[in-house]
Design an enzyme around this catalytic site. Sequence first.
Site, PDB file in Angstrom:
ATOM      1  N   GLU A 115       8.155   0.046  62.077  1.00 21.44           N
ATOM      2  CA  GLU A 115       7.558   0.588  63.361  1.00 21.44           C
ATOM      3  C   GLU A 115       7.483  -0.640  64.349  1.00 21.44           C
ATOM      4  O   GLU A 115       7.259  -1.828  64.848  1.00 21.44           O
ATOM      5  CB  GLU A 115       6.018   1.436  62.993  1.00 21.44           C
ATOM      6  CG  GLU A 115       5.299  -0.145  62.069  1.00 21.44           C
ATOM      7  CD  GLU A 115       4.371   0.261  61.150  1.00 21.44           C
ATOM      8  OE1 GLU A 115       4.446   2.119  60.699  1.00 21.44           O
ATOM      9  OE2 GLU A 115       3.299   0.086  60.718  1.00 21.44           O
ATOM     10  N   HIS A 173       1.574  -6.330  55.689  1.00 18.87           N
ATOM     11  CA  HIS A 173       0.978  -5.305  57.184  1.00 18.87           C
ATOM     12  C   HIS A 173      -0.410  -4.461  57.417  1.00 18.87           C
ATOM     13  O   HIS A 173      -0.752  -3.915  56.315  1.00 18.87           O
ATOM     14  CB  HIS A 173       1.441  -5.137  57.937  1.00 18.87           C
ATOM     15  CG  HIS A 173       1.692  -3.670  58.783  1.00 18.87           C
ATOM     16  ND1 HIS A 173       3.326  -3.720  57.825  1.00 18.87           N
ATOM     17  CD2 HIS A 173       1.367  -2.723  58.717  1.00 18.87           C
ATOM     18  CE1 HIS A 173       2.850  -1.870  57.515  1.00 18.87           C
ATOM     19  NE2 HIS A 173       2.595  -1.437  57.707  1.00 18.87           N
ATOM     20  N   ARG A 193       0.669   0.626  49.017  1.00 23.89           N
ATOM     21  CA  ARG A 193      -0.717   0.698  49.713  1.00 23.89           C
ATOM     22  C   ARG A 193      -0.767  -0.502  48.161  1.00 23.89           C
ATOM     23  O   ARG A 193      -1.244  -1.023  46.666  1.00 23.89           O
ATOM     24  CB  ARG A 193      -2.445   1.098  48.934  1.00 23.89           C
ATOM     25  CG  ARG A 193      -2.470   1.870  49.820  1.00 23.89           C
ATOM     26  CD  ARG A 193      -3.330   2.752  49.995  1.00 23.89           C
ATOM     27  NE  ARG A 193      -3.511   4.357  50.245  1.00 23.89           N
ATOM     28  CZ  ARG A 193      -3.759   5.664  49.874  1.00 23.89           C
ATOM     29  NH1 ARG A 193      -3.488   5.270  49.066  1.00 23.89           N
ATOM     30  NH2 ARG A 193      -3.870   6.282  51.295  1.00 23.89           N
TER      31      ARG A 193
END
Length: 322
Positions: A115, A173, A193
Amino acid sequence: MEILKLAPVGKDYLWGGTRLQENFGKQINLNPLAETWECSVHPDGQSIVVNGSFAGMTLAEVFCRKPEYLGTKVGEKKELPILVKFIDAKQDLSVQVHPDDDYAREYEGDNGKTEMWYVLETDKGARLIYGFEHPVTEELLRKAITDGELDKHLHKVQIQKGDCFYVPAGVVHGIGAGALIAEIQESSNVTYRVYDYDRVDKNGQKRPLHFEKAVSVMDMQPAKVVQKKNRFVRYYPGCSREIVCRCKYFETEHICVRKGFSFTAREESYQIFLCLDGEGQVETVDERRKPVRFRKGDCLFIPAGIGRCHLLGETELLKVRC
């Protein structure tokens, strides 16, 4: 061929805020409104066409009828390979990581997730997490999470409006509180996560962590410089343009329009326009097609092969293509 104006789907993740309604005109009855998926064919949230002969159809349904809209570069599958969204982080997002294509397709039945982020607004002191400060191991991370000391191992970056970050799959991130961001990503919804600040959802339950999968895909080396600086801006009579990110999955260009500019949508690739500010309209050389108007917060899909187009107005845009 028709230029498609899209309506997004909203997501009410617990860390979201209200700026997408207040500042970007999103008429979505969710509180919080954490994300809007502006251009998406992903099964977890699909954009809807709001104009022309395809009004009311999902973007995926349009591509089933008109696969040529995607262009030749997408390959034989004829699937939109990217997802475009707005993100409003009132609270910190989880510390997370995404797998690459090979891992995601084998274990999740989805694409990987590389991304990029384009920063739209920030509160004072807003930061991002990007990778680690030093090399880490699975054992170190497991102990740090148990002891509540993960934060000291994470690399933090101060951010401001206009910053751009490329985030390849595998980089740990997190988007920090106070950041409003436009995100361009692979068409995927796979997130692992690592840590979620021990928060609970509206039902009083902690969101699940995915530590074992996360350590299987993450880069445990120190973060490299990722902030895009010293970008090359080209100035034209009616606009300025700069490439802010280019990778194997997408190319993103930032455009500031003072009067207008012309562009060509060739057969190789679609183009997506995400309006960050102002307003305008896009018209083609075919006078039988009506101009499509847009304003701050809107998203347009320009079919591959539609030919020469003119964009008029005073506006700020991200243009995305494969």
